[in-house]
Write a protein that holds these residues in place. Structure first.
Motif, PDB file in Angstrom:
ATOM      1  N   VAL A  93      -5.543  -4.346   2.806  1.00  0.00           N
ATOM      2  CA  VAL A  93      -5.578  -3.075   3.506  1.00  0.00           C
ATOM      3  C   VAL A  93      -4.665  -2.100   2.763  1.00  0.00           C
ATOM      4  O   VAL A  93      -3.495  -2.411   2.528  1.00  0.00           O
ATOM      5  N   CYS A  94      -5.176  -0.946   2.411  1.00  0.00           N
ATOM      6  CA  CYS A  94      -4.365   0.025   1.660  1.00  0.00           C
ATOM      7  C   CYS A  94      -4.134   1.271   2.522  1.00  0.00           C
ATOM      8  O   CYS A  94      -5.077   1.940   2.931  1.00  0.00           O
ATOM      9  N   THR A  95      -2.844   1.536   2.784  1.00  0.00           N
ATOM     10  CA  THR A  95      -2.518   2.700   3.604  1.00  0.00           C
ATOM     11  C   THR A  95      -1.906   3.825   2.763  1.00  0.00           C
ATOM     12  O   THR A  95      -1.283   4.735   3.292  1.00  0.00           O
ATOM     13  N   CYS A  96      -2.065   3.711   1.466  1.00  0.00           N
ATOM     14  CA  CYS A  96      -1.535   4.782   0.604  1.00  0.00           C
ATOM     15  C   CYS A  96      -2.174   6.110   1.034  1.00  0.00           C
ATOM     16  O   CYS A  96      -3.387   6.173   1.274  1.00  0.00           O
ATOM     17  N   THR A  97      -1.366   7.146   1.107  1.00  0.00           N
ATOM     18  CA  THR A  97      -1.899   8.458   1.497  1.00  0.00           C
ATOM     19  C   THR A  97      -2.485   9.149   0.259  1.00  0.00           C
ATOM     20  O   THR A  97      -2.120   8.808  -0.875  1.00  0.00           O
ATOM     21  N   ARG A 116      -3.559   3.300 -12.983  1.00  0.00           N
ATOM     22  CA  ARG A 116      -3.921   2.039 -12.318  1.00  0.00           C
ATOM     23  C   ARG A 116      -3.340   2.093 -10.914  1.00  0.00           C
ATOM     24  O   ARG A 116      -2.294   2.704 -10.680  1.00  0.00           O
ATOM     25  N   TYR A 117      -3.977   1.406 -10.001  1.00  0.00           N
ATOM     26  CA  TYR A 117      -3.448   1.348  -8.638  1.00  0.00           C
ATOM     27  C   TYR A 117      -2.047   0.721  -8.682  1.00  0.00           C
ATOM     28  O   TYR A 117      -1.820  -0.260  -9.397  1.00  0.00           O
ATOM     29  N   SER A 118      -1.141   1.297  -7.911  1.00  0.00           N
ATOM     30  CA  SER A 118       0.273   0.888  -7.987  1.00  0.00           C
ATOM     31  C   SER A 118       0.534  -0.537  -7.480  1.00  0.00           C
ATOM     32  O   SER A 118       1.542  -1.142  -7.798  1.00  0.00           O
ATOM     33  N   GLY A 119      -0.361  -1.045  -6.666  1.00  0.00           N
ATOM     34  CA  GLY A 119      -0.147  -2.381  -6.086  1.00  0.00           C
ATOM     35  C   GLY A 119       0.706  -2.321  -4.828  1.00  0.00           C
ATOM     36  O   GLY A 119       1.048  -3.349  -4.238  1.00  0.00           O
ATOM     37  N   ARG A 120       1.008  -1.095  -4.401  1.00  0.00           N
ATOM     38  CA  ARG A 120       1.883  -0.876  -3.249  1.00  0.00           C
ATOM     39  C   ARG A 120       1.497  -1.707  -2.019  1.00  0.00           C
ATOM     40  O   ARG A 120       2.354  -2.279  -1.364  1.00  0.00           O
ATOM     41  N   CYS A 121       0.233  -1.785  -1.709  1.00  0.00           N
ATOM     42  CA  CYS A 121      -0.192  -2.449  -0.455  1.00  0.00           C
ATOM     43  C   CYS A 121      -0.786  -3.838  -0.704  1.00  0.00           C
ATOM     44  O   CYS A 121      -1.405  -4.409   0.202  1.00  0.00           O
ATOM     45  N   HIS A 122      -0.610  -4.314  -1.906  1.00  0.00           N
ATOM     46  CA  HIS A 122      -1.276  -5.553  -2.315  1.00  0.00           C
ATOM     47  C   HIS A 122      -1.152  -6.693  -1.306  1.00  0.00           C
ATOM     48  O   HIS A 122      -2.067  -7.506  -1.144  1.00  0.00           O
TER      49      HIS A 122
END
Ligand code: GLU
Ligand code: ZN
Length: 436
Positions: A93-97, A116-122
């Motif tokens: 689930v990715c909640t990046c704004t 590249r996607y940061s991997g923040r919500c990985h």
């Protein structure tokens, strides 16, 4: 199974038509099914009525399909499969704004590296999913990037390897719950049993993503891919909406025949066609998709004009005459006389209209035209041009240019054209209507 998957987002481009023809042709060759899927999940870009237009065009080209559906009908299935990946920990689930994602993009740009996607919500897994749903915080679903590079063998482009990082953890379900193109495309291809995909090379970067989705969904069937080079305009740039010839509608309006357009598009970029003029059924016998050149070729309207002429020449006379509002073998033959100077039905139509329209009795030849008109109106019926000519010549006392120029103007509405001796036998039954 093969398919044509147009987006209903604009006039059909000849590049799309070429994709449709090739998928149909290969389906015929392999004795497989061919279906049409209208990819309408990007609702903001859909144009109302465009799906019907696409289907009408396919019908004009006789690309018979065994079924047709709108991708949006499968929304629930796309969502279910995306949630399945989440439950299996293959998606997150990715909640990046949008602001966060934009900042990441800007940072990559500043560093001059690919985004590249940061991997923040990985690690935001399914446990968070239900909480988020209740809280109303928008979220998307992303598939986890592959652990290994992905190799695709393309029939035209050869082997292409894509690094796992380049495939990246990408969005499969948007914050509004709709599937992205790649995800919906794969789900539908899998469920329809599509095993052979021919499409434009603009989709090359989607293929490794789609292969990755398939693997994660547990699909182990093989898919064959062929990515076609773009069609270029005369400047060597990608043929775009701004180029008239890119639109199938425009080609129809200009008077190009479906058979000629198919012929041209199957010849375009083909390195080994055994002949220049052929029909789709002919091509099914010998066409080999592997013979399409890897590099892009320019759209050649003169070649299309030449091919169109050849197909007009091959048409049955009466059938040809119906394109000009007649059902008369002679008018079909008359149309063919004009192929010396015309290449499209629109150009021939202008010539035939000039013959049947009231003539312009002004200018240098008007007086002689009047003289000849009266004689023609009262002449007996001559089947041979020579007899007709002698009769009018004698009656008018005119000769040479003074005779032939006004006679031609009166009969054809033009100063130049095919030999009158060839034209006359084909129009003689309409003489009273024409010579006025
Ligand atoms: N809707 C996509 C397009 O028109 C289809 C791509 C595909 O064939 O997968 O380009
Ligand atoms: Zn995120």
């Amino acid at each position: 199974m093969l398919r044509f998957a147009p987006s209903p987002t604009g006039d059909m481009h000849i590049g799309n038509l070429r994709v449709a023809i090739l998928n149909f042709l290969v389906a015929q060759q392999n004795q497989e099914g061919f279906l049409v899927r209208i990819e309408d999940t990007d609702t903001k870009r859909n144009i109302e009525g465009n799906d019907t237009e696409i289907m009408q065009i396919l019908e004009k080209f006789a690309l018979i399909h065994e079924s047709v559906f709108h991708q949006s009908e499968h929304l629930h299935m796309h969502q279910t499969l995306a949630i399945k990946l989440l439950e299996q920990d293959k998606a997150f689930v990715c909640t990046c704004t949008p602001e966060q994602l934009e900042a990441d993009r800007e940072a990559a740009k500043a560093k001059k590296v690919a985004y590249r996607y940061s991997g923040r919500c990985h690690d935001v897994g399914k446990a968070e999913h239900s909480k988020l749903k209740e809280s109303g915080i928008p979220f998307a679903l992303r598939i986890k990037k592959p652990t290994e590079d992905i190799v695709n063998h393309d029939l035209i482009k050869g082997d292409i390897k894509t690094a796992a990082n380049e495939v990246d953890s990408f969005v499969i379900l948007r914050t509004d719950g709709t599937p992205t193109y790649n995800f919906a495309c794969v789900c539908d291809d899998m469920l329809s049993g599509v095993t052979f995909i021919i499409r434009g090379e603009d989709h090359l970067s989607n293929t490794p993503r789609q292969k990755h989705i398939k693997t994660e969904l547990g699909y182990n069937g093989e898919t064959t891919y062929a990515h076609l080079p773009m069609i270029l305009n005369t400047d060597g740039k990608k043929l775009s909406k701004r180029d008239d010839a890119s639109s199938v509608k425009w080609l129809f309006e200009e008077g190009f025949l479906p058979d000629a357009i198919i012929n041209y598009l199957l010849l375009h970029g083909n390195t080994k066609a055994p002949s220049e003029i052929f029909t789709l059924p002919d091509a099914i016998e010998w066409f080999d998709i592997k013979n399409i050149s890897k590099s892009a070729a320019k759209f050649d309207i003169d070649k299309l004009r030449f091919i169109n002429r050849k197909h007009l020449e091959r048409m049955e006379d009466k059938a040809l005459s119906t394109l000009f509002g007649f059902a008369d073998t002679d008018i079909g033959k008359l149309a063919k006389l004009y192929l010396e100077e015309a290449s499209t039905t629109k150009e021939i139509d202008t010539k035939i209209k000039a013959i049947f329209s009231p003539k312009n009795f002004t200018g240098k030849w008007s007086e002689h035209m009047r003289t000849i008109e009266i004689l023609v109106q009262n002449a007996p019926m001559f089947s041979k041009f020579d007899d007709f000519k002698s009769y009018i010549m004698k009656g008018s006392g005119l000769k040479d240019e003074n005779f032939f120029k006004p006679l031609r103007l009166l009969l054809t509405g033009a100063e130049q054209g095919p030999e009158l001796s060839d034209v006359y036998p084909l129009i003689k039954s309409y003489l009273l209507e024409i010579a006025s």
